[in-house]
Scaffold this active site. Sequence first.
Site, mmCIF file in Angstrom:
data_model
loop_
_atom_site.group_PDB
_atom_site.id
_atom_site.type_symbol
_atom_site.label_atom_id
_atom_site.label_comp_id
_atom_site.label_asym_id
_atom_site.label_seq_id
_atom_site.Cartn_x
_atom_site.Cartn_y
_atom_site.Cartn_z
ATOM 1 N N ASP A 1 48.030 70.811 59.936
ATOM 2 C CA ASP A 1 47.418 71.519 61.061
ATOM 3 C C ASP A 1 46.463 70.570 61.757
ATOM 4 O O ASP A 1 45.429 70.180 61.193
ATOM 5 C CB ASP A 1 46.673 72.759 60.557
ATOM 6 C CG ASP A 1 45.833 73.420 61.646
ATOM 7 O OD1 ASP A 1 46.167 73.258 62.836
ATOM 8 O OD2 ASP A 1 44.847 74.093 61.299
ATOM 9 N N LEU A 2 46.792 70.177 62.985
ATOM 10 C CA LEU A 2 45.946 69.295 63.778
ATOM 11 C C LEU A 2 45.182 70.149 64.782
ATOM 12 O O LEU A 2 45.711 70.548 65.816
ATOM 13 C CB LEU A 2 46.798 68.247 64.498
ATOM 14 C CG LEU A 2 47.414 67.179 63.589
ATOM 15 C CD1 LEU A 2 48.565 66.478 64.283
ATOM 16 C CD2 LEU A 2 46.353 66.175 63.166
ATOM 17 N N GLY A 3 43.930 70.454 64.446
ATOM 18 C CA GLY A 3 43.101 71.281 65.315
ATOM 19 C C GLY A 3 42.226 70.437 66.221
ATOM 20 O O GLY A 3 42.342 69.209 66.278
ATOM 21 N N ASN A 4 41.328 71.089 66.930
ATOM 22 C CA ASN A 4 40.452 70.386 67.870
ATOM 23 C C ASN A 4 39.454 69.467 67.173
ATOM 24 O O ASN A 4 39.051 68.451 67.736
ATOM 25 C CB ASN A 4 39.695 71.396 68.738
ATOM 26 C CG ASN A 4 40.599 72.084 69.734
ATOM 27 O OD1 ASN A 4 41.196 71.445 70.576
ATOM 28 N ND2 ASN A 4 40.712 73.406 69.617
ATOM 29 N N ARG B 1 39.492 69.193 63.267
ATOM 30 C CA ARG B 1 39.869 68.833 61.900
ATOM 31 C C ARG B 1 41.364 68.673 61.740
ATOM 32 O O ARG B 1 42.158 69.276 62.460
ATOM 33 C CB ARG B 1 39.372 69.883 60.900
ATOM 34 C CG ARG B 1 37.864 70.019 60.815
ATOM 35 C CD ARG B 1 37.444 70.829 59.599
ATOM 36 N NE ARG B 1 37.979 72.178 59.624
ATOM 37 C CZ ARG B 1 37.912 73.045 58.610
ATOM 38 N NH1 ARG B 1 37.330 72.681 57.479
ATOM 39 N NH2 ARG B 1 38.397 74.255 58.712
ATOM 40 N N GLY C 1 48.262 78.874 72.770
ATOM 41 C CA GLY C 1 48.121 77.805 71.786
ATOM 42 C C GLY C 1 48.965 78.059 70.558
ATOM 43 O O GLY C 1 49.036 79.189 70.057
ATOM 44 N N ASP D 1 48.435 77.229 67.580
ATOM 45 C CA ASP D 1 47.632 77.655 66.435
ATOM 46 C C ASP D 1 47.414 79.163 66.445
ATOM 47 O O ASP D 1 47.537 79.832 65.411
ATOM 48 C CB ASP D 1 46.303 76.914 66.384
ATOM 49 C CG ASP D 1 45.502 77.011 67.679
ATOM 50 O OD1 ASP D 1 46.071 77.349 68.732
ATOM 51 O OD2 ASP D 1 44.277 76.752 67.624
ATOM 52 N N THR E 1 37.048 76.347 66.416
ATOM 53 C CA THR E 1 36.255 75.730 67.478
ATOM 54 C C THR E 1 36.029 76.713 68.613
ATOM 55 O O THR E 1 34.970 76.735 69.243
ATOM 56 C CB THR E 1 36.955 74.467 67.993
ATOM 57 O OG1 THR E 1 37.184 73.584 66.888
ATOM 58 C CG2 THR E 1 36.123 73.755 69.041
#
Length: 238
Positions: free
Chosen positions: A7-10, A12, A101, A103, A125
């Site tokens: 999981d590539l978040g804003n 982490r 999004g 996510d 975030t």
Amino acid sequence: MKALWIDLGNTRLKYWLIDDGQILVHDAQEHLKAPNELLLGLLGTFERFQPAFIGISSVLGQKINTAIATTLTLLNIPFEFAKVDANHPYLKSYYDHEQLGVDRWLQMLGVVDKSCRQCVIGCGTALTIDVMEYGVHLGGYILPNVYMQRHALYAGTQQIGVKQGRFDSVALGQTTFDAVNHGVLFGIVGAVKNIQAQYPEHRLVLTGGGASMLNAHLTGASIDDNLLLKGLQRYFVK
């Protein structure tokens, strides 16, 4: 099958190594706006995992995703990015799929139940609120999280000194410091309680790093830290 889910978040990069439904390894690291550099540093770890497949959720945009794909190619392991599917068998959506999004969509996919009404609160975030009824996503809201709101307040005022502190109360503040922290949390809690009042028959599920902080001021909600992971598995594991 052993699989690696990323999981590539804003802010982490999170990953899970799963084998036959069991989480073998789980970690999360801040990527400090350099996700591909962090991923390069993790390649040796991922190679030792020896997954048969890598499934990815990324909100970072096409340019960064292209760099991520180039890096993952070095592993010689099949990989794929999840994409929003507004006509998925489990979850339909009225939302503009080009603006939804991945996510948010995966979090909903991870919990959706066609037999009931649900509301998913993503506490990352940004704070996201998404309402579903019987497997159909009706729409939602996006709010700045408590940290973003506090930062914006400090940046836009002259007389409020910059301080940090915890978001642990919605009581009346008796100092400006408390009034800021309590007030920001009060706004977030009030928004979610308003949703509960508007949709009283919906099951409320919180997920993300700020879920416990928010849940302490709510009633009738539950927390699931692995909604996005469950959504990734539902998306890829047919």
